[in-house]
Design an enzyme around this catalytic site. Structure first.
Site, mmCIF file in Angstrom:
data_model
loop_
_atom_site.group_PDB
_atom_site.id
_atom_site.type_symbol
_atom_site.label_atom_id
_atom_site.label_comp_id
_atom_site.label_asym_id
_atom_site.label_seq_id
_atom_site.Cartn_x
_atom_site.Cartn_y
_atom_site.Cartn_z
ATOM 1 N N VAL A 128 70.746 112.273 -21.859
ATOM 2 C CA VAL A 128 69.840 111.339 -21.208
ATOM 3 C C VAL A 128 69.375 110.317 -22.247
ATOM 4 O O VAL A 128 69.226 110.647 -23.433
ATOM 5 C CB VAL A 128 68.642 112.082 -20.563
ATOM 6 C CG1 VAL A 128 67.796 112.779 -21.592
ATOM 7 C CG2 VAL A 128 67.804 111.168 -19.709
ATOM 8 N N ASP A 132 60.952 100.609 -25.533
ATOM 9 C CA ASP A 132 61.155 99.651 -26.618
ATOM 10 C C ASP A 132 61.869 98.397 -26.116
ATOM 11 O O ASP A 132 61.545 97.290 -26.548
ATOM 12 C CB ASP A 132 61.931 100.298 -27.768
ATOM 13 C CG ASP A 132 61.817 99.486 -29.038
ATOM 14 O OD1 ASP A 132 60.691 99.310 -29.531
ATOM 15 O OD2 ASP A 132 62.860 99.009 -29.534
ATOM 16 N N HIS A 162 70.981 113.421 -27.482
ATOM 17 C CA HIS A 162 69.733 113.569 -26.698
ATOM 18 C C HIS A 162 70.095 113.842 -25.250
ATOM 19 O O HIS A 162 70.230 112.898 -24.475
ATOM 20 C CB HIS A 162 68.912 112.289 -26.815
ATOM 21 C CG HIS A 162 67.533 112.390 -26.261
ATOM 22 N ND1 HIS A 162 67.226 112.031 -24.968
ATOM 23 C CD2 HIS A 162 66.375 112.792 -26.815
ATOM 24 C CE1 HIS A 162 65.927 112.191 -24.765
ATOM 25 N NE2 HIS A 162 65.389 112.650 -25.871
ATOM 26 N N GLY A 177 63.366 108.158 -23.324
ATOM 27 C CA GLY A 177 62.408 107.275 -22.665
ATOM 28 C C GLY A 177 61.866 106.205 -23.585
ATOM 29 O O GLY A 177 61.614 105.079 -23.159
ATOM 30 N N CYS A 178 61.696 106.543 -24.859
ATOM 31 C CA CYS A 178 61.139 105.574 -25.805
ATOM 32 C C CYS A 178 62.067 104.372 -26.000
ATOM 33 O O CYS A 178 61.603 103.272 -26.290
ATOM 34 C CB CYS A 178 60.817 106.241 -27.139
ATOM 35 S SG CYS A 178 62.232 107.001 -27.940
#
Length: 173
Positions: A78, A86, A72, A81-82
């Protein structure tokens, strides 16, 4: 099984939470690696924090070999974002278990999320802070908090109105 409330937890101690032994069967449990998104809990309390209703803080050591950097995105690594979001839910659920609340934890949503920075392989340390706003204990246990994520001291995520519920799953066995 007897849980002793402490103000901080090592990696090995939080792994016992992922294995389901810290708070007991059917109670809040963290995911195991690689989905566990922090290495240690540095502060947890029932008072304090921005709202005076509790706080939980944790840290995650970043290195370029972490699994998500490989996929990713290729050539532009990077942290998704999830995964940061989480981690904030994970910490809110841990806080509920730490308080003695019972049931299996599930993320229920959030009010607002702002991503203003990224976690790249050159970041060394991620810090998470969840300020507890409310805990409701009844047939449903609900924790509500605001979370912030920092990359090497710079705020990169802000999550308002994080919600985690605890549910009795004993009938599923």
């Amino acid at each position: 099984m007897s849980f002793t409330q402490k103000s901080s937890y090592t990696y090995d101690e939080i792994i016992t939470c992922g294995e389901g032994t810290m708070f007991g069967k059917g109670n809040p449990q963290l995911p195991l690696p690689p989905m566990l998104m922090f290495d240690r809990i540095t502060n947890v309390s029932v008072d304090g924090g921005a709202n005076g209703k509790g706080v939980i803080e944790a840290e995650f050591d970043i290195n370029p070999d972490l699994w998500f950097f490989k996929c990713h995105f290729k050539g532009d690594p990077v942290m998704p974002g999830c995964l940061g979001l989480d981690a904030l839910w994970q910490l809110l659920g841990f806080h509920l278990g730490w308080r003695g609340e019972e049931g299996s934890g599930r993320a229920l949503g959030l009010g607002e999320l702002k991503l203003t920075g990224m976690i790249t392989p050159d970041v060394k340390l991620v810090k998470y802070v969840v300020d507890i706003k409310r805990v409701m204990s009844g047939k449903l246990v609900l924790g509500v908090g605001d979370g912030t994520m920092y990359a090497d001291g710079e705020k990169v995520y802000s999550a308002k109105g994080l919600k985690v519920g605890l549910f009795d799953n004993s009938s599923e066995e």
